[in-house]
Design an enzyme around this catalytic site. Structure first.
Site, mmCIF file in Angstrom:
data_model
loop_
_atom_site.group_PDB
_atom_site.id
_atom_site.type_symbol
_atom_site.label_atom_id
_atom_site.label_comp_id
_atom_site.label_asym_id
_atom_site.label_seq_id
_atom_site.Cartn_x
_atom_site.Cartn_y
_atom_site.Cartn_z
ATOM 1 N N ASP A 37 120.352 39.610 -10.425
ATOM 2 C CA ASP A 37 119.937 39.853 -9.048
ATOM 3 C C ASP A 37 118.746 40.803 -9.031
ATOM 4 O O ASP A 37 118.648 41.712 -9.869
ATOM 5 C CB ASP A 37 121.082 40.476 -8.247
ATOM 6 C CG ASP A 37 122.176 39.471 -7.923
ATOM 7 O OD1 ASP A 37 121.925 38.257 -8.036
ATOM 8 O OD2 ASP A 37 123.282 39.915 -7.536
ATOM 9 N N VAL A 38 117.884 40.644 -8.034
ATOM 10 C CA VAL A 38 116.675 41.459 -7.963
ATOM 11 C C VAL A 38 116.913 42.806 -7.285
ATOM 12 O O VAL A 38 116.146 43.755 -7.503
ATOM 13 C CB VAL A 38 115.547 40.691 -7.236
ATOM 14 C CG1 VAL A 38 115.831 40.607 -5.733
ATOM 15 C CG2 VAL A 38 114.198 41.307 -7.509
ATOM 16 N N THR A 46 138.995 37.576 -6.243
ATOM 17 C CA THR A 46 138.591 36.819 -5.041
ATOM 18 C C THR A 46 138.018 35.455 -5.426
ATOM 19 O O THR A 46 136.919 35.075 -5.025
ATOM 20 C CB THR A 46 137.578 37.629 -4.208
ATOM 21 O OG1 THR A 46 136.478 38.016 -5.045
ATOM 22 C CG2 THR A 46 138.217 38.859 -3.608
ATOM 23 N N TYR A 61 113.923 40.313 0.305
ATOM 24 C CA TYR A 61 114.262 40.773 -1.053
ATOM 25 C C TYR A 61 113.014 41.055 -1.887
ATOM 26 O O TYR A 61 113.114 41.585 -2.989
ATOM 27 C CB TYR A 61 115.166 39.751 -1.738
ATOM 28 C CG TYR A 61 116.616 39.869 -1.317
ATOM 29 C CD1 TYR A 61 117.524 40.590 -2.074
ATOM 30 C CD2 TYR A 61 117.070 39.267 -0.147
ATOM 31 C CE1 TYR A 61 118.848 40.713 -1.691
ATOM 32 C CE2 TYR A 61 118.389 39.387 0.255
ATOM 33 C CZ TYR A 61 119.280 40.112 -0.524
ATOM 34 O OH TYR A 61 120.595 40.238 -0.124
ATOM 35 N N HIS A 77 132.848 41.869 -13.179
ATOM 36 C CA HIS A 77 132.479 42.405 -11.867
ATOM 37 C C HIS A 77 132.997 43.838 -11.745
ATOM 38 O O HIS A 77 134.153 44.105 -12.068
ATOM 39 C CB HIS A 77 133.088 41.534 -10.772
ATOM 40 C CG HIS A 77 132.483 41.737 -9.429
ATOM 41 N ND1 HIS A 77 132.650 42.905 -8.707
ATOM 42 C CD2 HIS A 77 131.698 40.926 -8.656
ATOM 43 C CE1 HIS A 77 132.006 42.801 -7.554
ATOM 44 N NE2 HIS A 77 131.415 41.619 -7.505
ATOM 45 N N PHE A 124 115.397 36.211 -8.010
ATOM 46 C CA PHE A 124 114.987 35.543 -6.786
ATOM 47 C C PHE A 124 114.616 36.598 -5.748
ATOM 48 O O PHE A 124 115.458 37.412 -5.355
ATOM 49 C CB PHE A 124 116.111 34.647 -6.262
ATOM 50 C CG PHE A 124 116.213 33.349 -7.007
ATOM 51 C CD1 PHE A 124 115.785 32.155 -6.442
ATOM 52 C CD2 PHE A 124 116.722 33.312 -8.307
ATOM 53 C CE1 PHE A 124 115.860 30.959 -7.137
ATOM 54 C CE2 PHE A 124 116.797 32.126 -9.008
ATOM 55 C CZ PHE A 124 116.359 30.946 -8.430
ATOM 56 N N ALA A 125 113.352 36.595 -5.361
ATOM 57 C CA ALA A 125 112.846 37.535 -4.362
ATOM 58 C C ALA A 125 112.424 36.731 -3.143
ATOM 59 O O ALA A 125 111.249 36.417 -2.951
ATOM 60 C CB ALA A 125 111.681 38.342 -4.929
ATOM 61 N N ILE A 126 113.404 36.361 -2.335
ATOM 62 C CA ILE A 126 113.172 35.524 -1.162
ATOM 63 C C ILE A 126 113.204 36.398 0.097
ATOM 64 O O ILE A 126 114.057 37.268 0.234
ATOM 65 C CB ILE A 126 114.247 34.424 -1.053
ATOM 66 C CG1 ILE A 126 114.368 33.642 -2.367
ATOM 67 C CG2 ILE A 126 113.952 33.497 0.114
ATOM 68 C CD1 ILE A 126 113.162 32.831 -2.740
ATOM 69 N N GLU A 141 128.800 32.485 -7.078
ATOM 70 C CA GLU A 141 129.707 33.276 -7.909
ATOM 71 C C GLU A 141 131.064 32.596 -8.071
ATOM 72 O O GLU A 141 131.686 32.673 -9.136
ATOM 73 C CB GLU A 141 129.887 34.662 -7.300
ATOM 74 C CG GLU A 141 130.706 35.628 -8.152
ATOM 75 C CD GLU A 141 130.664 37.032 -7.576
ATOM 76 O OE1 GLU A 141 129.794 37.822 -7.994
ATOM 77 O OE2 GLU A 141 131.499 37.341 -6.696
#
Length: 286
Positions: free
Chosen positions: A145-146, A179, A58, A167, A53-55, A237
């Protein structure tokens, strides 16, 4: 094909956990033979899809992401890069140079005011496109993630019905330090005495059927929480971790597959395959 015979009584790694209690392998360097795996997946003629996702801001990460993926991601296999963006023309201007059998597919989506909403809406969009398009075009879907770059080989060793990634902040932590979402009223809630690993939201995937189930669950859980005016601690997440607790992944990727160089290089980490790009989070998100 010639290769060394596996040794029944001499495991290739003794410094890390290589199998979960539910018999899902954990993928570390030297625990597999990529030549054997490549031959098996080539026989099946698989095509792999990868979503980013390149919003908004980003968009600046797309070029390096694709360029490094062309060097290191699924070398020798057909790949569809599915780029979700609100700035389609900016993506097109990159003029990517791609290897044979690989293509960039731009999917135009709305922009959102808050980065948290982008993160949460991602599940809905992946779910919808999985059902409407991806299932007709690829055999496996990888969702990442991008704002990352590939720095070493990531191949078919990651593929399975459903996989998640440890993670990098929590691979050595106790479950009490994970978390997770701890509010019982949230659909993402996980009690203090439950949990196997803390999974990263930035690298998961599997077959189209399993990715649909995961994203559909996460989206519906988010909608339910929104109706209660609840936003889970770590957004999508948090729901991914809830899903993986009760729908165990069939393969888990070690932190080699999602690393941040700010953490240094621990001895168990023989390779850093997919690493965070240094950035000012506040500047990018706002």
């Amino acid at each position: 094909m010639l290769y060394d015979k596996p040794d029944t009584v001499k495991p290739v790694r003794t410094d890390v956990l290589m199998m979960t209690p539910w018999f899902a392998p954990i993928v570390w360097n030297s625990t597999y033979n990529i030549d054997i795996l490549n031959a098996q997946f080539h026989q099946r003629g698989v095509r792999i899809g990868i979503t980013v996702f390149a919003i908004k801001k980003y968009i600046v990460f797309v070029k390096k992401f694709v360029e490094t993926a062309e060097k290191f991601f699924m070398a020798g296999f057909d790949v569809n890069y599915y780029i979700f963006t609100d700035r389609a023309e900016d993506v097109r201007q990159n003029n990517f140079t791609l290897n044979k059998g690989r293509r960039v597919i731009i999917l135009e989506v709305p922009s959102y005011e808050r980065w948290q909403e982008v993160s949460m809406r991602r599940m809905e969009m992946i779910r919808n496109y999985t059902q409407e398009r991806f299932i007709n075009e690829v055999n496996y879907l990888v969702c990442v993630d991008v704002d990352m770059e590939f720095s070493d080989d990531v191949g078919v060793e990651i593929l399975s019905d459903l996989f998640g990634t440890m993670h990098p902040s929590f691979y050595e932590a106790s479950r009490q330090h994970f978390t997770y979402e701890r509010r019982p009223e949230s659909e993402a809630y996980i009690p203090d005495d439950e949990g196997d690993f803390y999974y990263a939201g930035g690298f998961f995937g599997g077959t189209l059927e399993e990715v649909y189930k995961l994203t559909n669950y996460c989206h519906n859980a988010m909608i339910t929480d929104m109706g209660k005016n609840i936003e889970a601690r770590w957004h999508d997440e948090s729901y991914i971790n809830k899903y993986f607790l009760y729908h165990k992944p069939t393969k888990i990727l070690s932190p080699e597959y999602l690393w941040d160089n700010r953490f240094g290089v621990p001895g168990i980490l023989k390779r850093r395959r997919f690493v965070a790009v240094p950035k000012d989070h506040n500047a990018i998100r706002n």
